[in-house]
Motif scaffolding. Sequence first.
Motif, PDB file in Angstrom:
ATOM      1  N   GLN A 138       0.801  -1.229   0.000  1.00 33.46           N
ATOM      2  CA  GLN A 138       0.000   0.000   0.000  1.00 33.46           C
ATOM      3  C   GLN A 138       0.831   1.275   0.000  1.00 33.46           C
ATOM      4  N   ARG A 139       2.099   1.185   0.474  1.00 34.56           N
ATOM      5  CA  ARG A 139       2.910   2.405   0.621  1.00 34.56           C
ATOM      6  C   ARG A 139       4.349   2.159   0.150  1.00 34.56           C
ATOM      7  N   VAL A 140       4.777   3.001  -0.804  1.00 33.19           N
ATOM      8  CA  VAL A 140       6.128   2.899  -1.358  1.00 33.19           C
ATOM      9  C   VAL A 140       6.841   4.224  -1.097  1.00 33.19           C
ATOM     10  N   GLY A 141       8.034   4.157  -0.497  1.00 43.00           N
ATOM     11  CA  GLY A 141       8.781   5.370  -0.185  1.00 43.00           C
ATOM     12  C   GLY A 141       9.877   5.646  -1.196  1.00 43.00           C
ATOM     13  N   GLY A 142      10.274   6.916  -1.267  1.00 42.47           N
ATOM     14  CA  GLY A 142      11.407   7.317  -2.103  1.00 42.47           C
ATOM     15  C   GLY A 142      12.231   8.352  -1.361  1.00 42.47           C
ATOM     16  N   VAL A 143      13.554   8.312  -1.523  1.00 43.75           N
ATOM     17  CA  VAL A 143      14.423   9.279  -0.845  1.00 43.75           C
ATOM     18  C   VAL A 143      15.356   9.944  -1.849  1.00 43.75           C
ATOM     19  N   ASP A 144      15.761  11.177  -1.519  1.00 41.75           N
ATOM     20  CA  ASP A 144      16.656  11.916  -2.399  1.00 41.75           C
ATOM     21  C   ASP A 144      17.367  13.004  -1.611  1.00 41.75           C
ATOM     22  N   VAL A 178       6.324   9.356   0.703  1.00 39.14           N
ATOM     23  CA  VAL A 178       5.633   8.061   0.716  1.00 39.14           C
ATOM     24  C   VAL A 178       4.436   8.186  -0.223  1.00 39.14           C
ATOM     25  N   LEU A 179       4.361   7.253  -1.163  1.00 38.96           N
ATOM     26  CA  LEU A 179       3.277   7.240  -2.143  1.00 38.96           C
ATOM     27  C   LEU A 179       2.368   6.049  -1.900  1.00 38.96           C
ATOM     28  N   SER A 180       1.097   6.235  -2.245  1.00 39.61           N
ATOM     29  CA  SER A 180       0.171   5.106  -2.193  1.00 39.61           C
ATOM     30  C   SER A 180       0.512   4.157  -3.342  1.00 39.61           C
ATOM     31  N   TYR A 181       0.194   2.884  -3.162  1.00 38.35           N
ATOM     32  CA  TYR A 181       0.381   1.913  -4.238  1.00 38.35           C
ATOM     33  C   TYR A 181      -0.928   1.145  -4.400  1.00 38.35           C
ATOM     34  N   PRO A 182      -1.418   0.974  -5.631  1.00 35.74           N
ATOM     35  CA  PRO A 182      -0.778   1.265  -6.922  1.00 35.74           C
ATOM     36  C   PRO A 182      -1.054   2.653  -7.503  1.00 35.74           C
ATOM     37  N   ALA A 183      -1.804   3.511  -6.803  1.00 38.50           N
ATOM     38  CA  ALA A 183      -2.196   4.803  -7.399  1.00 38.50           C
ATOM     39  C   ALA A 183      -1.021   5.770  -7.552  1.00 38.50           C
ATOM     40  N   LEU A 184       0.020   5.602  -6.720  1.00 40.82           N
ATOM     41  CA  LEU A 184       1.217   6.456  -6.761  1.00 40.82           C
ATOM     42  C   LEU A 184       0.874   7.922  -6.496  1.00 40.82           C
ATOM     43  N   GLU A 185       0.039   8.135  -5.473  1.00 46.85           N
ATOM     44  CA  GLU A 185      -0.273   9.497  -5.024  1.00 46.85           C
ATOM     45  C   GLU A 185       0.500   9.775  -3.743  1.00 46.85           C
ATOM     46  N   VAL A 186       0.977  11.009  -3.595  1.00 46.34           N
ATOM     47  CA  VAL A 186       1.806  11.356  -2.432  1.00 46.34           C
ATOM     48  C   VAL A 186       0.946  11.409  -1.167  1.00 46.34           C
ATOM     49  N   LEU A 187       1.328  10.603  -0.179  1.00 41.81           N
ATOM     50  CA  LEU A 187       0.625  10.557   1.115  1.00 41.81           C
ATOM     51  C   LEU A 187       1.373  11.354   2.179  1.00 41.81           C
ATOM     52  N   TYR A 188       2.693  11.482   1.980  1.00 44.25           N
ATOM     53  CA  TYR A 188       3.541  12.085   3.016  1.00 44.25           C
ATOM     54  C   TYR A 188       4.789  12.646   2.359  1.00 44.25           C
ATOM     55  N   GLN A 189       5.228  13.815   2.832  1.00 44.26           N
ATOM     56  CA  GLN A 189       6.518  14.329   2.364  1.00 44.26           C
ATOM     57  C   GLN A 189       7.236  15.005   3.516  1.00 44.26           C
ATOM     58  N   ASP A 190       8.541  14.871   3.519  1.00 38.91           N
ATOM     59  CA  ASP A 190       9.383  15.490   4.538  1.00 38.91           C
ATOM     60  C   ASP A 190      10.610  16.026   3.828  1.00 38.91           C
ATOM     61  N   CYS A 191      10.728  17.361   3.774  1.00 39.93           N
ATOM     62  CA  CYS A 191      11.923  17.996   3.221  1.00 39.93           C
ATOM     63  C   CYS A 191      12.607  18.765   4.341  1.00 39.93           C
ATOM     64  N   CYS A 223       6.842   3.204 -12.468  1.00 37.91           N
ATOM     65  CA  CYS A 223       7.319   4.185 -13.454  1.00 37.91           C
ATOM     66  C   CYS A 223       6.186   4.731 -14.319  1.00 37.91           C
ATOM     67  N   ARG A 224       5.889   6.017 -14.138  1.00 37.78           N
ATOM     68  CA  ARG A 224       5.028   6.731 -15.089  1.00 37.78           C
ATOM     69  C   ARG A 224       5.896   7.349 -16.173  1.00 37.78           C
ATOM     70  N   PHE A 225       7.132   7.652 -15.787  1.00 40.08           N
ATOM     71  CA  PHE A 225       8.155   8.179 -16.700  1.00 40.08           C
ATOM     72  C   PHE A 225       9.377   7.280 -16.538  1.00 40.08           C
ATOM     73  N   ARG A 226      10.544   7.732 -16.972  1.00 40.72           N
ATOM     74  CA  ARG A 226      11.734   6.884 -16.855  1.00 40.72           C
ATOM     75  C   ARG A 226      12.074   6.592 -15.393  1.00 40.72           C
ATOM     76  N   ILE A 227      12.024   7.621 -14.540  1.00 39.71           N
ATOM     77  CA  ILE A 227      12.414   7.479 -13.130  1.00 39.71           C
ATOM     78  C   ILE A 227      11.203   7.032 -12.321  1.00 39.71           C
ATOM     79  N   PRO A 228      11.333   6.019 -11.451  1.00 43.04           N
ATOM     80  CA  PRO A 228      10.173   5.585 -10.670  1.00 43.04           C
ATOM     81  C   PRO A 228       9.615   6.729  -9.819  1.00 43.04           C
ATOM     82  N   GLU A 229       8.314   6.768  -9.738  1.00 41.80           N
ATOM     83  CA  GLU A 229       7.610   7.907  -9.148  1.00 41.80           C
ATOM     84  C   GLU A 229       8.056   8.264  -7.723  1.00 41.80           C
TER      85      GLU A 229
END
Length: 232
Positions: free
Chosen positions: A29-35, A52-65, A211-217
């Motif tokens: 249900q939840r896929v994270g990405g870091v940068d 943190v994005l929802s899966y499979p919709a890939l909508e942002v649920l959480y962000q921390d910058c 991946c919606r584009f080259r880089i995973p969402e």
Amino acid sequence: RREQARLKASVVEEDTEEWQKEPTFSGLQRVGGVDLSYVKGDESRACASLVVLSYPALEVLYQDCCMVAVSAPYVAGFLAFREVPVLVEAVQRLQQEEPQLQPQVLLVDGNGLLHPRGFGTACHLGVLTDLPCIGVAKNLLHVDGVVRDELHKEQVRSLQRSGEAFPLTGTSGKVLGMALRSHSNSSRPLYVSVGHRVSLGTAVRLVRACCRFRIPEPIRQADIRSREYLRQ
């Protein structure tokens, strides 16, 4: 090197979660990405971003910058010592503030086992957070005889469709990762490798599914948000 070797002993190179064994990843249900995005002209200051994005919709649920001071110098092959501590802190903040949004897997802009000593950033972050982690690199790291030579370029050209991949086999005979054509609109592959608690096959399937584009969402959104934070 000693510290890398000590931590590397904890890396798990196979699937440990039920959702990983499902063809459609049901249960995920939840896929994270870091940068990390560095301040232009200042290698000691950066914005660390965790989404943190929802899966499979890939909508942002959480962000921390968060602006961070990066104190360790850059040394090739030891990048994780520079970047992982602030990413671990971001994961810990999430666990404290929004534990229900903890990602079930993290996608890392960097390498896992595809590394001179088999312990890249994705392995390092995975072991320290004990979360399943996948390394997703945009460029090929030359390791164990895996190089961007004519044969490699030919293999890349043979990837005609989205989702097609070929193994990156070192001279040692070990498969270190996979070159994946992640999107039909981009002929430049991604280099996917195991970080922690995931098999290579599952890692490749999941990266492709994100991946919606080259880089995973998850990584794309973490990157977009860290750059935007720096601009503001």
